[in-house]
Design an enzyme around this catalytic site. Structure first.
Site, PDB file in Angstrom:
ATOM      1  N   ASP A 500      -0.932  -0.177   1.696  1.00  0.00           N
ATOM      2  CA  ASP A 500      -0.642  -0.372   3.120  1.00  0.00           C
ATOM      3  C   ASP A 500      -0.386  -1.854   3.419  1.00  0.00           C
ATOM      4  O   ASP A 500      -1.286  -2.688   3.260  1.00  0.00           O
ATOM      5  CB  ASP A 500      -1.862   0.157   3.894  1.00  0.00           C
ATOM      6  N   ASP A 565       1.534   4.834  12.960  1.00  0.00           N
ATOM      7  CA  ASP A 565       0.490   5.857  12.819  1.00  0.00           C
ATOM      8  C   ASP A 565       0.662   6.989  13.826  1.00  0.00           C
ATOM      9  O   ASP A 565       1.000   6.768  14.981  1.00  0.00           O
ATOM     10  CB  ASP A 565      -0.893   5.234  13.047  1.00  0.00           C
TER      11      ASP A 565
HETATM   12  C1  GLA Z   1      -2.884   1.711   8.853  1.00  0.00           C
HETATM   13  C2  GLA Z   1      -2.274   2.971   8.239  1.00  0.00           C
HETATM   14  C3  GLA Z   1      -3.210   4.133   8.498  1.00  0.00           C
HETATM   15  C4  GLA Z   1      -4.573   3.834   7.898  1.00  0.00           C
HETATM   16  C5  GLA Z   1      -5.118   2.524   8.452  1.00  0.00           C
HETATM   17  C6  GLA Z   1      -6.380   2.077   7.735  1.00  0.00           C
HETATM   18  O1  GLA Z   1      -3.003   1.849  10.214  1.00  0.00           O
HETATM   19  O2  GLA Z   1      -1.015   3.198   8.776  1.00  0.00           O
HETATM   20  O3  GLA Z   1      -2.680   5.314   7.961  1.00  0.00           O
HETATM   21  O4  GLA Z   1      -4.456   3.780   6.511  1.00  0.00           O
HETATM   22  O5  GLA Z   1      -4.175   1.483   8.319  1.00  0.00           O
HETATM   23  O6  GLA Z   1      -6.874   0.878   8.240  1.00  0.00           O
END
Ligand code: GLA
Length: 752
Positions: A500, A565
């Site tokens: 990520d 997200d």
């Molecule tokens: C980002 C990602 C999420 C999750 C969070 C964890 O927002 O897009 O899917 O993994 O980080 O902190």
């Protein structure tokens, strides 16, 4: 632990929308829009006499990083000046307590009214036990109207001492206000998906627990109405007087027909004030027929593994009682456990190995082909499993992963192909070991042991990191330790890495950095993963920047997030899901567009699990659309609390087969209108799946028109959710579809 917002505004906004809204404001409530603000920490700032005119003005409800203090973390104070009119108490029905609502505070607060401490949540670094972040907690402080700290009809100073341990800081996720507490604030409904029972004779029973959290009796009326939304007819309406003694509760059960379109409305009206708490919901209705007692093989028909890498694959099968598994044509190096159905071992030589699997129980046996492709490509069908984020957030632990895995097994989900168990953010310790290798925090005492446990059950083990110094949750990322981390993951038995971007953007020269800068961290980890002696599915998470779908394969990415997200709302589902149309051509076996995880069941990103806010219709759309998109299916809910509806939604093998189809072709959006859309997906067996989506807020009739879809011939239609043949249709298929709902049909016998 807050999330970083500097570069991750979208994540912050997501969280703002996610956590349950605080109680509704009562009559006469006064919104606290701005306050004086400064960084630092001086005890005298709690005192009303302190002169704060030189302090900056801040909007209350937005972290200070978004209001001129971008890189500041640590102590800061707000001073909110407010005249509290005595009319507030005279106009109140109950006249009991003043409520000071401060939304959430990132991360710790100590709050004073006119110099008197009225609340504290979380722990400051100097407190015994050290810093504890409590950003998910709602700050709602209540004071008796006789409390001498309140200065009625005069100016009051609410002073909030805050400590931000990293990421965003200050009052956020809601706008503060003051009002009078009313008796209705003592009432809450226990309203979960588990509270519905399906009864014989196409009936359902919804139970509701109403609680009184106050130490006074609360008198009022409980009412309910059931409606058939498809016809607009009221089916039943009833009101009963209800008095709840202090700290008591009462259960109600309402029976209604079990079919599409049933809505229920339940409410409690408090007698003295007329204030009301209510819920209005659509009855979750079950479409998938019960699973057959006879043996059936489900899930992926093709699996990839690199030569020499450990292979682990559980044959997904259902059927009553004990199942016995066998396989013909397994290549040298692989063996099947006849009791568990787990294939393990490794194959030295590249090639396609066609195997015949057979599953037997006392009622018969079923056979199906499985192709194991030994080569470079992994994830030949979209990964299916579970990820901790949408339910546990950063509070994920070894115990939660183990109990979720156990639930996956016990609820029979492994029999339908659900197999990955992925830990998301929140597992990392604050410091690396002396040799700079990453170590898990106290919530994960034994990562290798956890991996062994998952593997012994035929499950696969996923983990999360960031190429930056910090993850999105503020934990240690892999930056400058990538090689160590890749090797550590392999030593723990990791099968899947979600990587990520998060704080890596801080290392990029500009927000809109070049393609090369965006690719650099993913290339680095790509090459390191390749060197490991086990297969690690590579999940790129950088929110779709720089059209990642165009270069994801070059990164050897098996899947790539295409958006920010997701959250459990129709808006989010609609915006993300229906925007995938332009990406159809990029999905292929081993290379999947990832529109983010599923938002069904009990979700909540940490401490506030709640049933998904999607309606049942929207949930059918969600599963249908994700399957049409060949999207990874990663559950984000508490698996130990899967209600019958959700379980049913996740175990329709014909729907899952659309997602897992070996051809790996993403559906095309064929008709796009404001009120409806038609998507078509081609399957390996030559059939097609058509999804008719109703985007309206009301029922409407939709048609799959063979002419419009360029289809000819004697076309046979099968309803996929109901697993029911509907016969041949001459001109097309017309069906009434629920608001935001879907009709998913499979067609055969056509020519083009
Ligand atoms: C980002 C990602 C999420 C999750 C969070 C964890 O927002 O897009 O899917 O993994 O980080 O902190």
């Amino acid at each position: 632990m807050p999330i970083l917002i500097r570069k991750y505004l979208l994540l912050f906004l997501l969280f703002a929308a996610l956590l349950p809204k605080a109680h509704s404001q009562n009559k006469g409530s006064i919104t606290l829009k701005t306050g004086k603000f400064t960084t630092g920490d001086v005890p005298a700032w709690s005192q009303p006499s302190f002169i704060d005119t030189a302090w900056k003005d801040q909007k209350l409800g937005d972290p200070w990083q978004r209001q001129g203090f971008q890189n500041y973390h640590g102590f800061a104070w707000y001073r909110i000046h407010i005249t509290i009119p005595s009319s507030l108490k005279t106009n109140s029905a109950w006249k009991d307590s003043l409520r000071i609502y401060l939304a959430h505070v990132n991360d710790v607060d100590q709050t004073f009214l006119n110099g008197v401490q009225i609340g504290k949540i979380g722990s400051f670094p100097e407190d015994s036990g050290g810093y504890v972040s409590k950003w998910p907690a709602v700050r709602e402080y209540r004071l008796s109207i006789n409390n001498p700290a309140i200065k009625w009809d005069q100016e009051n100073v609410i002073a909030v001492r805050c400590y931000d341990g990293g990421g965003s800081g200050g009052i956020f996720m809601g706008t503060p206000y003051i009002d009078m507490l009313e008796k209705i604030d003592g009432i809450s409904f226990d309203n979960t998906g588990e509270s519905i029972r399906y009864l014989p004779g196409n009936k359902a029973e919804k139970s509701l627990h109403i609680s009184n959290h106050f130490n006074i009796p609360i008198e009022g009326t409980f009412s309910y109405t059931t409606i058939d939304a498809a016809t607009g007819k009221t089916l039943e309406e009833k009101s009963v007087p209800l008095t709840l003694t202090p700290f008591s509760g009462k259960d109600f059960a309402v029976t209604m027909p079990h079919r599409i379109g049933i809505e229920y409305n339940m409410s409690f009206t408090e007698k003295g004030s007329g204030d009301k708490r209510s819920i209005k919901q659509i009855l979750p209705y079950i479409l998938t027929p019960a699973i057959s007692d006879k043996p059936q093989i489900n899930g992926a028909k093709v699996a990839g593994v690199r030569p020499g890498s450990p292979f682990i694959f559980k044959v997904a099968a259902t059927g009553k009682g004990t199942l016995a598994y066998s396989a013909k044509g397994l290549p040298a190096g692989l063996s099947l456990n006849r009791t568990t159905g787990v294939i393990t071992g490794s194959v030295a030589k590249a090639g396609d190995y066609k195997i015949t699997l057979t599953v037997t129980n006392s009622l018969g046996s079923a056979s199906r082909a499985l192709t194991i492709k030994v080569g470079d490509l992994l994830a030949l069908t979209p990964p299916m499993g579970w990820n901790s984020w949408n339910c546990w957030g950063i509070s994920v632990s070894d115990a939660k992963v183990r109990s979720s895995a156990q639930a996956l097994i016990d609820k029979g989900l492994t029999g339908h192909g659900w197999m990955y168990m992925n830990i998301d953010d929140g597992w990392e310790a604050a410091q690396r070991a002396n040799d700079s290798s990453i170590v898990p925090n106290e919530k994960f005492p034994d990562m290798k042991g956890l991996g062994d446990f998952l593997h012994s059950n035929g499950l696969r083990f996923g983990i999360y990191s960031s190429p930056g110094p910090r993850t999105c949750g503020g934990y240690l990322g892999s930056w400058q330790n990538e090689d160590k981390d890749a090797a550590t993951y392999a030593s723990w038995g990791i099968d899947y890495l979600k990587y990520d971007l998060c704080s890596y953007t801080e290392l990029m020269p500009r927000r809109n950095s070049s393609l090369e800068e965006n690719q650099r961290p993913y290339i680095l980890m790509r090459d390191l993963l390749k060197k490991q002696s086990r297969d690690i599915v590579y999940s790129l998470c950088q929110y779709g920047w720089q059209d990642v779908w165009k270069w994801g394969p070059e990164m050897n990415g098996n899947l790539w997030r295409t958006t920010g997200d997701i959250e459990d709302s129709w808006n989010s589902l609609y915006r993300i899901g229906f925007n995938q149309a332009r990406l159809s051509e990029y999905a292929k076996p081993g290379r999947w567009n990832d529109p983010d995880m599923l938002i069904v069941g009990q979700v909540g990103w940490g401490e506030n699990l709640h049933p998904t806010r999607l309606t049942p219709y929207e949930q059918y759309t969600h599963m249908s659309l994700w399957s049409m998109l060949s999207a990874p299916l990663l559950l984000g809910c508490d698996l130990s609390r899967l209600d019958p509806f959700t379980l049913n939604l996740l175990t329709n093998d014909e729907v899952i087969a659309i997602d897992q189809d070996p051809l790996g072709k993403q559906a095309r959006q064929v008709i796009k209108q404001d009120s409806s859309q038609v998507w078509v997906k081609e399957l390996e067996d030559g059939s097609k799946v058509i999804a008719l989506f109703n985007l309206q807020n009301s029922f409407q009739s939709l048609t799959a028109d063979w002419d419009a879809l360029n289809l000819k011939g004697t076309i046979k239609v099968r309803d996929v959710w109901q697993q029911k043949d509907l016969g041949t249709k001459e001109k097309g298929y017309t069906v009434t579809v629920a608001p935001h709902g879907v009709s998913l049909i499979k067609i055969t016998g056509f020519t083009q």
